[in-house]
Motif scaffolding. Structure first.
Motif: not given
Length: 516
Positions: A125, A137, A141, A174
């Motif tokens: 990540s 990201v 996540g 993330g």
């Protein structure tokens, strides 16, 4: 205006980090031509004519305003989601132990698998965030962790449960990049105040999952508790559109127009203006491999390991001591006199009572109760010395938990321990986000969080397996790790108190001063 670096200066830079040649190799031919002088010497670096400014200078000029309030509330709320997913393990452990008749090591394996997923995806990540952007990201996540957390509530067996929770850990890795995104927008003089205050969101998430456990588990069961706990993630997914991509990332990626657009929008929200001139950048992430950051990285990896090891050790130890009634109290009520025992290899079910949930809630309050002290430490002692003090005090508190006292005394000790390990984790986060340059900040944070999850993977087997055999033996590794880490912090070469966040050109100047 072009400035020609002396041959001696060039030799020093090349021998220090070998970064000049790496950047020239990666640049297109036309850019390389622009960065050479008439003799073709790459040591002559040309900057745009007229005044220029960096993202850091823009952030400082814009100052604190309405945008940062919005940023603090939305990005701070990412900690609510992360805390709920992690604290859920402490609340759900007694329930799955009873439902699937699990041994201690099987319960510990649940937490280990979550942190394994976090560790594997932590570096990934961070790399993706530095390559493609922080915003993508963090949003990914959220979606990932919410989806697999919801699936966990339908797990038909223990095997499926630990598999799905490990995938949740990947998503949380993330989400943790949200700290980097938030830090890169905050002016230097406000970071020591705003970042510790963000602990309020972590405490809120921890308390929410404990309250859900207290209210929902006795009536609807642990599966519905997990389903309801996904709600904050879904809400934040829709709120996330109000947060822009990091301007620092856009500059490091060479997308100057996008960075300028973001900074102009923030300046408009804050009713401020940008510095005169043109925005400059980009640079290379290979600074992480340089001698300037090698020692810092190695020491930070261990600091993150200990931060996670001690934090989750305190969380899981308190849960285990309460669930199995292993704590030594002089005024134990009838409920806490029933010890956790095994018969024919199966566990007797001792679910949390209301008093246990209340003790956990009070200990969660400890994560924010001492935030003013945390802010004072950061501003007076700096980051490195604060880490040393907090880790030494945490070591003392870990050993004091074994003291035979009243239930009130145990609650106070647990309260102070959670305060110290939480503050330590917070300072480590701040130091890491400040010490690395922009182009490598997410990747550096990704490596650090991955090492922290090794600590999270080991902690359950000590706090949940060894604890049943000896409380003092289970608490000692946490105390020793904190002492060793405190000593190691004296070797950290950089103090970031009051320092601007680095772009790569700033790292060059630090190297020059170090060599000179």
């Amino acid at each position: 205006v072009c400035f020609r670096m002396g041959e001696n200066m060039k030799t020093q830079l090349v021998s220090a980090i070998h970064l000049q040649e790496v950047e020239l190799e990666e640049q297109p031919a036309d850019i390389q031509q622009d960065t050479k002088n008439s003799n073709g010497d790459p040591a002559s670096v040309c900057f745009p004519s007229g005044p220029t400014y960096t993202v850091e200078e823009a952030v400082e000029t814009i100052g604190f305003g309405r945008f940062h309030v919005l940023l603090f509330l939305i990005m701070g709320s990412t900690s609510i989601v992360e805390a709920m997913e992690i604290m859920l393990l402490a609340v759900v452990s007694p329930e799955i132990r009873c439902e699937w008749r699990l041994d201690d090591w099987q319960v510990a394996l649940v937490s280990t698998m979550v942190f394994l997923g976090f560790m594997v995806c932590g570096v990934l990540s961070g790399y993706v965030a530095d390559r493609y952007g922080r915003w993508k990201v963090v949003l990914g996540g959220f979606v990932w962790s919410a989806y697999f957390s919801l699936l966990t509530s339908f797990a038909p067996s223990y095997g499926w449960f630990i598999f799905l929770r490990s995938l949740v850990g990947c998503g949380v890795a993330g989400v943790s990049q949200g700290f980097v995104l938030k830090t890169e927008f905050i002016p230097a003089k406000y970071r020591a105040y705003l970042l510790p205050l963000a602990t309020i969101f972590w405490m809120t998430g921890s308390m929410l999952i404990i309250i859900l456990g207290m209210v929902v588990v006795p009536t609807l069961g642990w599966r519905w508790m997990i389903r309801i706990s996904v709600t904050p993630s879904v809400i934040l997914i829709f709120l996330f559109k109000f947060i822009p991509e990091s301007a620092r990332y856009n500059v490091s990626a060479g997308n100057i127009p996008a960075a300028v657009k973001t900074l102009q929008w923030i300046a408009k929200m804050n009713r401020a203006s940008l510095p005169p001139g043109q925005l400059r950048g980009p640079s290379s992430w290979r600074i992480l491999l340089s001698s300037s950051f090698r020692r810092t990285s190695l020491l930070l990896w261990y600091s993150w390991f200990v931060a996670s090891f001690s934090y989750y050790g305190s969380v899981l130890s308190s849960s285990e001591l309460l669930e199995k009634n292993l704590l030594c109290v002089t005024d134990a009520d009838r409920e806490h006199q029933v010890k956790h025992i095994h018969e024919d290899g199966l566990c007797y079910c001792i679910p949390f009572g209301n008093s246990d949930y209340q003790t956990l809630l009070i200990s969660c309050l400890g994560e924010v109760a001492l935030v003013p002290i945390n802010i004072c430490l950061l501003n007076v002692l700096g980051r490195r010395l604060s880490l040393t003090v907090l880790q030494l005090l945490a070591a003392v508190l870990f050993m004091m938990v074994n003291i035979c006292t009243t239930m009130f005394g145990f609650t106070v000790l647990l309260f102070l321990l959670r305060s110290l390990v939480s503050m330590n984790f917070n300072v480590v986060y701040i130091y890491t986000a400040e010490v690395y340059p922009t182009v490598a900040r997410s990747l550096g944070m990704g490596f650090c969080t991955s090492f922290s999850r090794i600590g999270g993977m080991i902690a359950p087997f000590i706090a949940q397996v060894l604890m049943s055999r000896s409380v003092i033996l289970a608490l000692s590794p946490f105390a020793v790790a904190c002492v060793v880490c405190a000593l190691g912090n004296f070797l950290l070469p950089i103090e970031t108190k009051g320092r601007a966040l680095l772009m790569l050109e700033d790292a060059f100047s630090i190297n020059i001063r170090t060599i000179g």
